[in-house]
Design a protein around this motif. Sequence first.
Motif, PDB file in Angstrom:
ATOM      1  N   TYR A  22       0.822  -1.207   0.000  1.00 25.72           N
ATOM      2  CA  TYR A  22       0.000   0.000   0.000  1.00 25.72           C
ATOM      3  C   TYR A  22       0.858   1.261   0.000  1.00 25.72           C
ATOM      4  O   TYR A  22       0.547   2.237  -0.681  1.00 25.72           O
ATOM      5  N   TYR A  23       1.942   1.244   0.793  1.00 27.63           N
ATOM      6  CA  TYR A  23       2.807   2.420   0.885  1.00 27.63           C
ATOM      7  C   TYR A  23       4.028   2.334  -0.033  1.00 27.63           C
ATOM      8  O   TYR A  23       4.932   3.156   0.077  1.00 27.63           O
ATOM      9  N   ASP A  24       4.044   1.336  -0.914  1.00 32.25           N
ATOM     10  CA  ASP A  24       5.133   1.161  -1.869  1.00 32.25           C
ATOM     11  C   ASP A  24       6.488   1.105  -1.149  1.00 32.25           C
ATOM     12  O   ASP A  24       7.415   1.871  -1.441  1.00 32.25           O
ATOM     13  N   LEU A  25       6.596   0.167  -0.221  1.00 32.46           N
ATOM     14  CA  LEU A  25       7.843  -0.040   0.518  1.00 32.46           C
ATOM     15  C   LEU A  25       8.610  -1.193  -0.104  1.00 32.46           C
ATOM     16  O   LEU A  25       8.032  -2.055  -0.774  1.00 32.46           O
ATOM     17  N   ILE A  26       9.898  -1.238   0.130  1.00 34.07           N
ATOM     18  CA  ILE A  26      10.725  -2.334  -0.348  1.00 34.07           C
ATOM     19  C   ILE A  26      11.198  -3.149   0.844  1.00 34.07           C
ATOM     20  O   ILE A  26      11.588  -2.598   1.875  1.00 34.07           O
ATOM     21  N   VAL A  27      11.123  -4.470   0.717  1.00 33.23           N
ATOM     22  CA  VAL A  27      11.635  -5.379   1.746  1.00 33.23           C
ATOM     23  C   VAL A  27      13.106  -5.649   1.438  1.00 33.23           C
ATOM     24  O   VAL A  27      13.436  -6.156   0.367  1.00 33.23           O
ATOM     25  N   LEU A  28      13.978  -5.304   2.359  1.00 31.29           N
ATOM     26  CA  LEU A  28      15.404  -5.512   2.147  1.00 31.29           C
ATOM     27  C   LEU A  28      15.732  -6.996   2.214  1.00 31.29           C
ATOM     28  O   LEU A  28      15.268  -7.706   3.117  1.00 31.29           O
ATOM     29  N   ASP A  29      16.503  -7.461   1.270  1.00 34.52           N
ATOM     30  CA  ASP A  29      16.845  -8.883   1.195  1.00 34.52           C
ATOM     31  C   ASP A  29      17.721  -9.287   2.379  1.00 34.52           C
ATOM     32  O   ASP A  29      18.711  -8.619   2.698  1.00 34.52           O
ATOM     33  N   ASP A  30      17.323 -10.363   3.030  1.00 35.77           N
ATOM     34  CA  ASP A  30      18.101 -10.914   4.152  1.00 35.77           C
ATOM     35  C   ASP A  30      19.251 -11.744   3.573  1.00 35.77           C
ATOM     36  O   ASP A  30      19.230 -12.970   3.589  1.00 35.77           O
ATOM     37  N   ASP A  31      20.287 -11.056   3.047  1.00 32.03           N
ATOM     38  CA  ASP A  31      21.319 -11.736   2.257  1.00 32.03           C
ATOM     39  C   ASP A  31      22.198 -12.671   3.079  1.00 32.03           C
ATOM     40  O   ASP A  31      22.845 -13.559   2.528  1.00 32.03           O
ATOM     41  N   LEU A  32      22.243 -12.497   4.404  1.00 30.13           N
ATOM     42  CA  LEU A  32      23.004 -13.424   5.249  1.00 30.13           C
ATOM     43  C   LEU A  32      22.096 -14.486   5.873  1.00 30.13           C
ATOM     44  O   LEU A  32      22.543 -15.262   6.714  1.00 30.13           O
ATOM     45  N   GLN A  33      20.828 -14.473   5.463  1.00 37.46           N
ATOM     46  CA  GLN A  33      19.833 -15.460   5.948  1.00 37.46           C
ATOM     47  C   GLN A  33      19.812 -15.518   7.477  1.00 37.46           C
ATOM     48  O   GLN A  33      19.876 -16.582   8.087  1.00 37.46           O
ATOM     49  N   TYR A  34      19.688 -14.349   8.054  1.00 36.43           N
ATOM     50  CA  TYR A  34      19.662 -14.244   9.520  1.00 36.43           C
ATOM     51  C   TYR A  34      18.347 -14.752  10.104  1.00 36.43           C
ATOM     52  O   TYR A  34      18.334 -15.488  11.081  1.00 36.43           O
ATOM     53  N   PHE A  35      17.223 -14.341   9.488  1.00 38.55           N
ATOM     54  CA  PHE A  35      15.926 -14.677  10.061  1.00 38.55           C
ATOM     55  C   PHE A  35      15.563 -16.130   9.807  1.00 38.55           C
ATOM     56  O   PHE A  35      15.728 -16.632   8.686  1.00 38.55           O
ATOM     57  N   PRO A  36      15.053 -16.823  10.830  1.00 37.27           N
ATOM     58  CA  PRO A  36      14.586 -18.206  10.627  1.00 37.27           C
ATOM     59  C   PRO A  36      13.241 -18.219   9.909  1.00 37.27           C
ATOM     60  O   PRO A  36      12.678 -17.169   9.589  1.00 37.27           O
ATOM     61  N   ASP A  37      12.718 -19.423   9.655  1.00 34.50           N
ATOM     62  CA  ASP A  37      11.376 -19.553   9.067  1.00 34.50           C
ATOM     63  C   ASP A  37      10.333 -19.122  10.103  1.00 34.50           C
ATOM     64  O   ASP A  37      10.457 -19.429  11.290  1.00 34.50           O
ATOM     65  N   TYR A  38       9.322 -18.427   9.648  1.00 33.96           N
ATOM     66  CA  TYR A  38       8.228 -18.004  10.531  1.00 33.96           C
ATOM     67  C   TYR A  38       6.916 -18.505   9.955  1.00 33.96           C
ATOM     68  O   TYR A  38       6.077 -17.732   9.484  1.00 33.96           O
ATOM     69  N   ARG A  39       6.718 -19.824   9.989  1.00 37.52           N
ATOM     70  CA  ARG A  39       5.463 -20.385   9.496  1.00 37.52           C
ATOM     71  C   ARG A  39       4.404 -20.301  10.590  1.00 37.52           C
ATOM     72  O   ARG A  39       4.655 -20.646  11.744  1.00 37.52           O
ATOM     73  N   ALA A  40       3.218 -19.831  10.222  1.00 32.68           N
ATOM     74  CA  ALA A  40       2.140 -19.647  11.196  1.00 32.68           C
ATOM     75  C   ALA A  40       1.551 -20.997  11.602  1.00 32.68           C
ATOM     76  O   ALA A  40       1.279 -21.849  10.750  1.00 32.68           O
ATOM     77  N   VAL A  41       1.378 -21.184  12.907  1.00 27.12           N
ATOM     78  CA  VAL A  41       0.818 -22.425  13.463  1.00 27.12           C
ATOM     79  C   VAL A  41      -0.080 -22.071  14.653  1.00 27.12           C
ATOM     80  O   VAL A  41      -0.077 -20.938  15.125  1.00 27.12           O
ATOM     81  N   SER A  42      -0.828 -23.044  15.112  1.00 20.04           N
ATOM     82  CA  SER A  42      -1.589 -22.887  16.359  1.00 20.04           C
ATOM     83  C   SER A  42      -0.785 -23.498  17.501  1.00 20.04           C
ATOM     84  O   SER A  42      -0.282 -24.618  17.380  1.00 20.04           O
ATOM     85  N   LEU A  43      -0.662 -22.762  18.589  1.00 19.49           N
ATOM     86  CA  LEU A  43       0.008 -23.264  19.796  1.00 19.49           C
ATOM     87  C   LEU A  43      -1.060 -23.410  20.868  1.00 19.49           C
ATOM     88  O   LEU A  43      -1.798 -22.468  21.147  1.00 19.49           O
ATOM     89  N   TYR A  44      -1.169 -24.596  21.469  1.00 18.68           N
ATOM     90  CA  TYR A  44      -2.277 -24.844  22.380  1.00 18.68           C
ATOM     91  C   TYR A  44      -1.859 -25.744  23.538  1.00 18.68           C
ATOM     92  O   TYR A  44      -0.832 -26.425  23.497  1.00 18.68           O
ATOM     93  N   ARG A  45      -2.672 -25.736  24.574  1.00 18.05           N
ATOM     94  CA  ARG A  45      -2.461 -26.591  25.740  1.00 18.05           C
ATOM     95  C   ARG A  45      -2.972 -28.007  25.440  1.00 18.05           C
ATOM     96  O   ARG A  45      -3.931 -28.189  24.694  1.00 18.05           O
ATOM     97  N   HIS A  46      -2.337 -28.994  26.048  1.00 17.50           N
ATOM     98  CA  HIS A  46      -2.773 -30.376  25.852  1.00 17.50           C
ATOM     99  C   HIS A  46      -4.174 -30.626  26.393  1.00 17.50           C
ATOM    100  O   HIS A  46      -4.832 -31.585  26.002  1.00 17.50           O
ATOM    101  N   SER A  47      -4.621 -29.765  27.313  1.00 15.84           N
ATOM    102  CA  SER A  47      -5.960 -29.932  27.888  1.00 15.84           C
ATOM    103  C   SER A  47      -7.078 -29.568  26.910  1.00 15.84           C
ATOM    104  O   SER A  47      -8.247 -29.812  27.178  1.00 15.84           O
ATOM    105  N   LEU A  48      -6.705 -28.988  25.769  1.00 19.89           N
ATOM    106  CA  LEU A  48      -7.715 -28.659  24.757  1.00 19.89           C
ATOM    107  C   LEU A  48      -8.371 -29.951  24.273  1.00 19.89           C
ATOM    108  O   LEU A  48      -7.690 -30.921  23.958  1.00 19.89           O
ATOM    109  N   PRO A  49      -9.711 -29.995  24.201  1.00 16.40           N
ATOM    110  CA  PRO A  49     -10.391 -31.223  23.764  1.00 16.40           C
ATOM    111  C   PRO A  49      -9.943 -31.654  22.368  1.00 16.40           C
ATOM    112  O   PRO A  49      -9.703 -30.798  21.501  1.00 16.40           O
ATOM    113  N   PRO A  50      -9.800 -32.952  22.132  1.00 14.86           N
ATOM    114  CA  PRO A  50      -9.395 -33.443  20.805  1.00 14.86           C
ATOM    115  C   PRO A  50     -10.267 -32.912  19.676  1.00 14.86           C
ATOM    116  O   PRO A  50      -9.778 -32.614  18.590  1.00 14.86           O
TER     117      PRO A  50
END
Length: 494
Positions: free
Chosen positions: A206-234
Amino acid sequence: MSRLPVILLVVMLSVLNVCRLHGQAIRVGAKHFTEGYLLSEMIALILEDEGFTVERKFNLGGTMVCFSALQHDEIDIYPEYTGTLSAEILKLNRQVPLDTLKSLLEKQQLGVSGPYGFENKYALVMSRVKATSLRIENISDLRAQSLRIGVSYEFLKRQDGWENLAATYGLEQNAFGMEHGLAYSALRADKMDVTDAYSTDGEINYYDLIVLDDDLQYFPDYRAVSLYRHSLPPAAIRAVNKLVGSISETEMQSLNSEVLFGKRSYGTVAASFLARKGLIRSKRKATEGTSAADVLSKVLTHLKLTLIALVLSVLVALPLSVFVYWNERLSATVLYTAGLLQTIPSIALLAVLIPITGIGVLPAIIALFLYGLLPILRSTVTGLRTIDPALKKVAEGLGMSAAQKLRYLELPLATPAILAGIRTAAVINIGTATLAAFIGAGGLGEYIVTGLALNNYELILTGAIPAALLAIFVELAFELVQRVLIPRYMDDRQ
């Protein structure tokens, strides 16, 4: 007849299942940013569509607030990212597979779903025009530049955040912290040059920004997941797993943009997306709102937090003030200690309390109680000590005991100062109580916090204006109390 036991068993199990589903609510948490609201609302809507009762605990400050709430059984589930789990929560100095993360979290009685289908990496962004003019494409290119870098407070100190990023890339610039929701406005106004972002942020295109390339691959993978307690019903786990593989990066960025720039609420956007994907049976009504009833409910919650904390502060500070009044050294120590409490940033105090008290109303009341002590203590002690010594000598000449002097002379004469201290504590607490929204305590701060995250100034004002009016109302109420309790000859305004 042979089928009757089977039918009865099925009916019995159905009844038990309905009772279980509609018994204790499943508490869904949400981090304080646009995507956090959207994903948490999707989880809540899917659970409700399956018949579960859901309690939304949104606006939780950041990663460690959410994770601490999960650990201490304050919430049952919230959306998280694999990179954050690895670097920030488990403090691993390397990227590990999802199966390893699951095994490590199993030891804490926590479960992790499969990835939703998109990755939301941390990134550094800047204006495309400025990046082009300075020939900046990679994070490494920042080394040779003298740029103003502002990053979100969480990113500033994260394990995978600014400090280690700067060390990895050899960046010598000093980054300053700021609210993530305001960073894009600062970039547009040319108040800074570089900020951290999430790769699915709707503002990037929207604001026409550029994402700078992480050329040293510093950042790990950030895949979205659900984190929950084991007490959650199956059954609940199976329900939220509908999100696995259901959202692409392009779709997530589009959803974020709809909320930020399409003037649509995150509840409406989340419901529309799930219905379109066939993940819920029908589009549900948006859960968040700013109706008069909703505003009134939050005003009452805000007032309740303030009032309970203020009463507790008065009950502790007044007797303590009288006790230390006769001992100057002890008085100085108590006032100094109360003053130190006042210097602790409120959001830091709330964060410290979470492992002890959990999230919600209790830590908010404790924090507000502590902040209310100093004004009452200082005003009461000052009021008692500034009484004319001649009057005290007259009281002694009349044969009054120390208790009688306190009751019939000192406390009545110190009443204006005491009321001034209580009045100041009340107004301070009304303002500070807005931050209680970061730990799920509710109140008008919910509008302000959500508005900051969504860059929605109307929502911010929806919380800020009633809070200001509430402060004015309290001031007028104390004005009335002062006129009733203080005789005219003692009121210097008469």
